[in-house]
Design an enzyme around this catalytic site. Structure first.
Site, PDB file in Angstrom:
ATOM      1  CG  ASN A 101      -0.373  -0.239   2.523  1.00 36.99           C
ATOM      2  OD1 ASN A 101       0.707  -0.802   2.655  1.00 36.99           O
ATOM      3  ND2 ASN A 101      -1.046   0.219   3.560  1.00 36.99           N
ATOM      4  CG  ASP A 119      -8.817 -10.904   1.634  1.00 36.97           C
ATOM      5  OD1 ASP A 119      -9.032  -9.717   1.326  1.00 36.97           O
ATOM      6  OD2 ASP A 119      -9.464 -11.857   1.147  1.00 36.97           O
ATOM      7  CG  ASN A 151      -1.916   2.822   5.748  1.00 40.47           C
ATOM      8  OD1 ASN A 151      -1.608   3.255   4.648  1.00 40.47           O
ATOM      9  ND2 ASN A 151      -3.160   2.525   6.068  1.00 40.47           N
ATOM     10  CG  ASP A 213      -5.263   5.287   6.195  1.00 43.87           C
ATOM     11  OD1 ASP A 213      -4.322   5.061   5.424  1.00 43.87           O
ATOM     12  OD2 ASP A 213      -6.404   4.833   6.000  1.00 43.87           O
TER      13      ASP A 213
END
Length: 299
Positions: A101, A119, A151, A213
């Site tokens: 990511n 997942d 992240n 995040d």
């Protein structure tokens, strides 16, 4: 920040992520239309810069100006050459246990890359993940492990420290970057709560105090981070004190400082992060608000 005006920069997207201020424009990805875009600070001149069929995520640039972009579903980092051709910079499929990511690229051209670890969209139990370093020649090296959904990441202006949001870990972690590119031991940069006692995703989300995040660093050494479960972006001092926040009335999943003077906080907003709902709708936006302290570090 209730006295500060939020404005809308971009609308009609599926799920925007990984905002970066680069070369006088805001760059970002839109997950489910599979594009990398850029836009002027005022929201004009929206451009599609690149199509990434494997679903784009983290963005960065090598010192010579070539762009790197994560291709999530085929677990690669792509590189855009000066002639516009797209090549594989690194294949990380042997090292990740979920979609790669967010990513930050440092001044030496090293890319620091996280991955889901499991997942997420399928609702699997949480598994911790490794953090990868990708050298300028494409060599992939695991440099940290046992992270709870690594992240958004930043590198401090002096290049000495990598700071990584752990979205499901109630914490932001920091690592000393050694001269050879290895990392020191993980330490808490900010801690908002305890680790979940359960690996069941649904139950673990209930233990989330703040889910950091996508993020950016400012010139006073504080981090603006999106709270993926709290519908806000918060400015955090090392140690965990929240000193400012903005709540745009939607989910916030990434943020970054940019603009001509580095004092515009761009927010990637959407109703939620559900893959099926977001891929079927065009409800995501990028909003912006002015702040007092400008951008620092990378990205």
């Amino acid at each position: 920040m209730s006295d500060r005006e939020l404005r809308t920069v971009v609308t009609g997207m599926s799920f925007t992520e990984c905002p970066r201020w680069h070369d006088g424009r805001l760059w970002f990805v839109d997950f489910y239309t599979h594009v990398v875009c850029s836009v002027a600070e005022d929201g004009s001149d929206l451009r599609t810069e690149l199509e990434v069929p494997g679903q784009p995520s983290g963005l960065g640039w090598l010192p010579d100006g070539r762009m790197l972009v994560v291709s999530m579903r085929d677990r690669r980092v792509l590189r855009v050459e000066p002639d516009g051709s797209v090549v594989t910079h690194a294949d990380v499929s042997e090292h990740v246990t979920g979609h790669p990511n967010d990513m930050v690229v440092d001044e030496h051209g090293r890319a620091w890359l996280g991955n889901f670890g499991f997942d997420l969209m399928g609702g699997a139990d949480i598994e911790t993940a490794v953090l990868l370093r990708i050298d300028p020649d494409g060599t992939v090296t695991p440099v940290a492990e046992d992270l709870w959904f690594p992240n958004g990441s930043v590198v401090t202006p002096d290049g000495s420290t990598l700071i990584v949001d752990e979205t499901l870990g109630n914490r932001i972690s920091a690592f000393e970057i050694h001269e050879d590119g290895s990392l020191g031991e993980r330490r808490d940069w900010a801690r908002f709560g305890d680790l979940s006692p359960t690996r069941s995703l649904g139950e673990a989300l209930g233990y989330g105090v703040l889910a950091p995040d996508g993020c950016g660093l400012d010139a006073e050494g504080m981090i603006w981070t999106a709270d993926a479960l709290g519908g806000r972006a918060v400015r955090v001092r090392e140690g965990g004190e929240i000193v400012d926040s903005v709540e745009p009335g939607a989910g916030v999943f990434a943020c970054m400082l940019g603009g001509g003077d580095g004092r515009t906080l761009f927010l990637c907003c959407a109703p939620d992060f559900d893959e099926h709902a977001r891929s079927a709708a065009r409800e995501a936006e990028i909003r912006a608000v002015r702040v007092d302290v400008p951008h620092a570090g990378r990205p």
